[in-house]
Design a protein around this motif. Structure first.
Motif, PDB file in Angstrom:
ATOM      1  N   ILE A  18       0.891  -1.162   0.000  1.00  0.00           N
ATOM      2  CA  ILE A  18       0.000   0.000   0.000  1.00  0.00           C
ATOM      3  C   ILE A  18       0.932   1.214   0.000  1.00  0.00           C
ATOM      4  O   ILE A  18       1.511   1.581   1.022  1.00  0.00           O
ATOM      5  N   MET A  19       1.112   1.776  -1.187  1.00  0.00           N
ATOM      6  CA  MET A  19       2.101   2.849  -1.374  1.00  0.00           C
ATOM      7  C   MET A  19       1.463   4.164  -0.923  1.00  0.00           C
ATOM      8  O   MET A  19       0.695   4.759  -1.661  1.00  0.00           O
ATOM      9  N   ASP A  20       1.800   4.597   0.265  1.00  0.00           N
ATOM     10  CA  ASP A  20       1.122   5.785   0.810  1.00  0.00           C
ATOM     11  C   ASP A  20       2.137   6.833   1.247  1.00  0.00           C
ATOM     12  O   ASP A  20       3.243   6.510   1.669  1.00  0.00           O
ATOM     13  N   GLY A  21       1.733   8.103   1.138  1.00  0.00           N
ATOM     14  CA  GLY A  21       2.555   9.195   1.662  1.00  0.00           C
ATOM     15  C   GLY A  21       3.144  10.126   0.609  1.00  0.00           C
ATOM     16  O   GLY A  21       3.933  11.005   0.944  1.00  0.00           O
ATOM     17  N   ASN A  22       2.755   9.950  -0.640  1.00  0.00           N
ATOM     18  CA  ASN A  22       3.286  10.831  -1.696  1.00  0.00           C
ATOM     19  C   ASN A  22       2.918  12.297  -1.443  1.00  0.00           C
ATOM     20  O   ASN A  22       3.724  13.201  -1.629  1.00  0.00           O
ATOM     21  N   GLY A  23       1.666  12.517  -1.056  1.00  0.00           N
ATOM     22  CA  GLY A  23       1.185  13.889  -0.839  1.00  0.00           C
ATOM     23  C   GLY A  23       1.940  14.562   0.302  1.00  0.00           C
ATOM     24  O   GLY A  23       2.380  15.711   0.183  1.00  0.00           O
ATOM     25  N   ARG A  24       2.117  13.838   1.399  1.00  0.00           N
ATOM     26  CA  ARG A  24       2.826  14.416   2.553  1.00  0.00           C
ATOM     27  C   ARG A  24       4.298  14.666   2.236  1.00  0.00           C
ATOM     28  O   ARG A  24       4.884  15.636   2.694  1.00  0.00           O
ATOM     29  N   TRP A  25       4.879  13.793   1.424  1.00  0.00           N
ATOM     30  CA  TRP A  25       6.278  13.963   1.022  1.00  0.00           C
ATOM     31  C   TRP A  25       6.431  15.288   0.267  1.00  0.00           C
ATOM     32  O   TRP A  25       7.363  16.053   0.498  1.00  0.00           O
ATOM     33  N   ASN A  32       3.740  20.709  -5.066  1.00  0.00           N
ATOM     34  CA  ASN A  32       2.388  20.189  -5.246  1.00  0.00           C
ATOM     35  C   ASN A  32       2.385  18.664  -5.183  1.00  0.00           C
ATOM     36  O   ASN A  32       3.416  18.005  -5.341  1.00  0.00           O
ATOM     37  N   ARG A  33       1.218  18.097  -4.930  1.00  0.00           N
ATOM     38  CA  ARG A  33       1.094  16.666  -4.666  1.00  0.00           C
ATOM     39  C   ARG A  33       1.612  15.801  -5.820  1.00  0.00           C
ATOM     40  O   ARG A  33       2.157  14.727  -5.611  1.00  0.00           O
ATOM     41  N   LEU A  34       1.468  16.325  -7.032  1.00  0.00           N
ATOM     42  CA  LEU A  34       1.889  15.516  -8.188  1.00  0.00           C
ATOM     43  C   LEU A  34       3.394  15.264  -8.198  1.00  0.00           C
ATOM     44  O   LEU A  34       3.855  14.220  -8.670  1.00  0.00           O
ATOM     45  N   GLY A  36       5.034  14.678  -5.617  1.00  0.00           N
ATOM     46  CA  GLY A  36       5.148  13.525  -4.719  1.00  0.00           C
ATOM     47  C   GLY A  36       4.848  12.227  -5.450  1.00  0.00           C
ATOM     48  O   GLY A  36       5.541  11.221  -5.279  1.00  0.00           O
ATOM     49  N   HIS A  37       3.823  12.272  -6.284  1.00  0.00           N
ATOM     50  CA  HIS A  37       3.483  11.065  -7.045  1.00  0.00           C
ATOM     51  C   HIS A  37       4.596  10.705  -8.039  1.00  0.00           C
ATOM     52  O   HIS A  37       4.897   9.538  -8.251  1.00  0.00           O
ATOM     53  N   ARG A  38       5.211  11.747  -8.615  1.00  0.00           N
ATOM     54  CA  ARG A  38       6.317  11.481  -9.555  1.00  0.00           C
ATOM     55  C   ARG A  38       7.483  10.802  -8.850  1.00  0.00           C
ATOM     56  O   ARG A  38       8.067   9.839  -9.352  1.00  0.00           O
ATOM     57  N   TYR A  62      -0.632  -1.239  -4.767  1.00  0.00           N
ATOM     58  CA  TYR A  62      -1.914  -0.519  -4.703  1.00  0.00           C
ATOM     59  C   TYR A  62      -1.638   0.910  -5.168  1.00  0.00           C
ATOM     60  O   TYR A  62      -1.001   1.691  -4.467  1.00  0.00           O
ATOM     61  N   ALA A  63      -2.086   1.220  -6.378  1.00  0.00           N
ATOM     62  CA  ALA A  63      -1.753   2.515  -6.976  1.00  0.00           C
ATOM     63  C   ALA A  63      -2.919   3.490  -6.996  1.00  0.00           C
ATOM     64  O   ALA A  63      -2.722   4.704  -6.997  1.00  0.00           O
ATOM     65  N   PHE A  64      -4.153   2.955  -7.045  1.00  0.00           N
ATOM     66  CA  PHE A  64      -5.325   3.843  -7.100  1.00  0.00           C
ATOM     67  C   PHE A  64      -6.540   3.058  -6.619  1.00  0.00           C
ATOM     68  O   PHE A  64      -6.898   2.029  -7.193  1.00  0.00           O
ATOM     69  N   GLU A  67     -11.845   4.515  -3.921  1.00  0.00           N
ATOM     70  CA  GLU A  67     -12.121   5.739  -3.148  1.00  0.00           C
ATOM     71  C   GLU A  67     -11.313   6.942  -3.661  1.00  0.00           C
ATOM     72  O   GLU A  67     -11.695   8.090  -3.456  1.00  0.00           O
ATOM     73  N   ASN A  68     -10.165   6.672  -4.316  1.00  0.00           N
ATOM     74  CA  ASN A  68      -9.320   7.771  -4.794  1.00  0.00           C
ATOM     75  C   ASN A  68      -9.978   8.596  -5.902  1.00  0.00           C
ATOM     76  O   ASN A  68      -9.532   9.714  -6.196  1.00  0.00           O
ATOM     77  N   TRP A  69     -11.062   8.089  -6.507  1.00  0.00           N
ATOM     78  CA  TRP A  69     -11.778   8.885  -7.516  1.00  0.00           C
ATOM     79  C   TRP A  69     -12.331  10.163  -6.910  1.00  0.00           C
ATOM     80  O   TRP A  69     -12.604  11.126  -7.625  1.00  0.00           O
ATOM     81  N   SER A  70     -12.514  10.201  -5.606  1.00  0.00           N
ATOM     82  CA  SER A  70     -13.078  11.415  -4.999  1.00  0.00           C
ATOM     83  C   SER A  70     -12.016  12.466  -4.694  1.00  0.00           C
ATOM     84  O   SER A  70     -12.320  13.500  -4.096  1.00  0.00           O
ATOM     85  N   ARG A  71     -10.797  12.267  -5.119  1.00  0.00           N
ATOM     86  CA  ARG A  71      -9.763  13.308  -4.963  1.00  0.00           C
ATOM     87  C   ARG A  71     -10.003  14.442  -5.975  1.00  0.00           C
ATOM     88  O   ARG A  71     -10.771  14.273  -6.932  1.00  0.00           O
ATOM     89  N   PRO A  72      -9.336  15.604  -5.767  1.00  0.00           N
ATOM     90  CA  PRO A  72      -9.511  16.699  -6.743  1.00  0.00           C
ATOM     91  C   PRO A  72      -9.225  16.222  -8.166  1.00  0.00           C
ATOM     92  O   PRO A  72      -8.306  15.426  -8.389  1.00  0.00           O
ATOM     93  N   ASP A  74      -7.841  17.504 -10.764  1.00  0.00           N
ATOM     94  CA  ASP A  74      -6.511  17.677 -11.379  1.00  0.00           C
ATOM     95  C   ASP A  74      -5.523  16.627 -10.861  1.00  0.00           C
ATOM     96  O   ASP A  74      -4.650  16.169 -11.602  1.00  0.00           O
ATOM     97  N   GLU A  75      -5.691  16.209  -9.631  1.00  0.00           N
ATOM     98  CA  GLU A  75      -4.813  15.153  -9.111  1.00  0.00           C
ATOM     99  C   GLU A  75      -5.114  13.816  -9.796  1.00  0.00           C
ATOM    100  O   GLU A  75      -4.201  13.081 -10.194  1.00  0.00           O
ATOM    101  N   VAL A  76      -6.418  13.529  -9.950  1.00  0.00           N
ATOM    102  CA  VAL A  76      -6.819  12.271 -10.596  1.00  0.00           C
ATOM    103  C   VAL A  76      -6.288  12.228 -12.038  1.00  0.00           C
ATOM    104  O   VAL A  76      -5.643  11.252 -12.453  1.00  0.00           O
ATOM    105  N   GLY A  78      -3.825  13.941 -13.311  1.00  0.00           N
ATOM    106  CA  GLY A  78      -2.361  13.896 -13.254  1.00  0.00           C
ATOM    107  C   GLY A  78      -1.843  12.499 -12.963  1.00  0.00           C
ATOM    108  O   GLY A  78      -0.845  12.063 -13.536  1.00  0.00           O
ATOM    109  N   LEU A  79      -2.534  11.781 -12.090  1.00  0.00           N
ATOM    110  CA  LEU A  79      -2.111  10.417 -11.748  1.00  0.00           C
ATOM    111  C   LEU A  79      -2.205   9.486 -12.951  1.00  0.00           C
ATOM    112  O   LEU A  79      -1.297   8.686 -13.197  1.00  0.00           O
ATOM    113  N   TRP A  80      -3.292   9.596 -13.713  1.00  0.00           N
ATOM    114  CA  TRP A  80      -3.436   8.713 -14.884  1.00  0.00           C
ATOM    115  C   TRP A  80      -2.413   9.053 -15.953  1.00  0.00           C
ATOM    116  O   TRP A  80      -1.862   8.163 -16.606  1.00  0.00           O
TER     117      TRP A  80
HETATM  118  C1  IPE Z   1      -0.425   7.429  -2.066  1.00  0.00           C
HETATM  119  O1  IPE Z   1      -0.033   8.670  -1.601  1.00  0.00           O
HETATM  120  C2  IPE Z   1      -0.715   7.421  -3.534  1.00  0.00           C
HETATM  121  C3  IPE Z   1      -2.139   7.323  -3.884  1.00  0.00           C
HETATM  122  C4  IPE Z   1      -3.119   7.063  -3.070  1.00  0.00           C
HETATM  123  C5  IPE Z   1      -2.462   7.516  -5.287  1.00  0.00           C
HETATM  124  P1  IPE Z   1      -1.127   9.722  -1.127  1.00  0.00           P
HETATM  125  O2  IPE Z   1      -1.448  10.583  -2.290  1.00  0.00           O
HETATM  126  O3  IPE Z   1      -2.258   9.081  -0.459  1.00  0.00           O
HETATM  127  O4  IPE Z   1      -0.257  10.567  -0.077  1.00  0.00           O
HETATM  128  P2  IPE Z   1      -0.777  11.199   1.280  1.00  0.00           P
HETATM  129  O5  IPE Z   1      -1.434  10.114   2.074  1.00  0.00           O
HETATM  130  O6  IPE Z   1      -1.720  12.301   0.924  1.00  0.00           O
HETATM  131  O7  IPE Z   1       0.483  11.698   1.928  1.00  0.00           O
END
Ligand code: IPE
Ligand code: IPE
Ligand code: MG
Length: 247
Positions: A18-25, A32-34, A36-38, A62-64, A67-72, A74-76, A78-80
């Motif tokens: 479960i790859m988590d924490g890109n946004g906080r990084w 910006n959050r993207l 982090g995803h990069r 676990y990449a998406f 529930e992640n469809w409810s994110r902003p 532009d983030e959605v 950008g992720l695709w």
């Molecule tokens: C995980 O990082 C990646 C996805 C869910 C696509 P997050 O984007 O959830 O990062 P945080 O939890 O906001 O830090």
């Protein structure tokens, strides 16, 4: 202590993350959050390679989530886009390393261009056989997967190709999107969150869990080796006693 793969006595056959924490990084750096995803995509590349060298046969990421469809929006979007670019860029490396790309989740919900690219890369990585399977969970949710399986099984009972008393553990397993993949032995979640977030609920019945505070973009080879070492030191009893296991 520096770890090497030869220190690892028992390598899990199937690792799921479960790859988590890109946004906080990214937020820590006021980016910006993207971004982090990069950087997280770099971790995907590095951990795939580390898993291959360690002898892991199945790596599921676990990449998406559903529930992640409810994110902003532009983030959605950008992720695709990031996913499409990433797969295109890594395709030849996957083929060279005999890694087959595989997907679970609602691929039909992905933007058409991304889906077509993903399925094309999948076909190309499958063409000449493989030694390792890299599964990306995209638009994946375990409850949804269980609902689909239940409907399919109910329909078989309705039309008479299956009797309800014939339903076993294997029946459920065979109707999930993970059909053909062994259950995960080790599930890692990064970023300090202690939850499953709708990931592989049925399949993880006897998985070992490993939680780390490290954010996914910072999770690299040494952190992965540490997780493998933790796994190697555990006793999996599957309900039995140590004596029964010969311990
Ligand atoms: C995980 O990082 C990646 C996805 C869910 C696509 P997050 O984007 O959830 O990062 P945080 O939890 O906001 O830090
Ligand atoms: C879980 O991460 C899903 C993926 C890693 C793709 P989230 O960041 O979406 O999980 P929650 O919402 O914090 O539980
Ligand atoms: Mg998160």
């Amino acid at each position: 202590m520096t770890l090497s793969y030869t220190d690892i006595e028992r390598v899990p056959r199937h690792v799921a993350i479960i790859m988590d924490g890109n946004g906080r990084w990214a937020k820590k750096r006021t980016w910006n959050r993207l971004r982090g995803h990069r950087e997280g995509a770099e971790s995907v590349d590095i951990i795939t390679e580390a898993a291959r060298v360690a002898g892991v046969e199945y790596l599921t990421l676990y990449a998406f989530s559903t529930e992640n469809w409810s994110r902003p929006q532009d983030e959605v979007v950008g992720l695709w886009e990031l996913l499409g670019d990433f797969l295109e860029k890594k395709k030849s490396k996957l083929i060279t390393n005999r890694i087959r790309l595989h997907f679970i989740g609602h691929m039909e919900h992905l933007p058409e261009k991304t889906r077509e690219k993903a399925l094309r890369v999948k076909r190309e990585t499958e063409a000449n056989g493989w030694d390792m399977t890299l599964t990306l969970a995209l638009s994946y949710g375990s409850r949804d997967e269980l609902i689909c399986a239940t409907k399919a099984i109910a329909e078989k009972v309705r039309v008479g190709t299956l009797r309800s008393e014939q339903i076993t553990d294997a029946t459920i397993t065979e109707h999930l999107s993970t059909v053909g993949l062994p259950d995960p032995d080790l599930i890692i979640r990064t970023s300090g969150e202690l939850r499953i977030s709708n990931f592989l609920l049925w399949q993880s019945a006897y998985a070992e869990y490993y939680f780390t505070d490290t954010l996914w973009p910072d999770f690299r080879e040494p952190e992965f080796l540490e997780a493998l070492r933790s796994y190697a030191g555990r006793t999996r009893r599957f309900g039995k006693t140590d004596e029964q296991l010969g311990g």
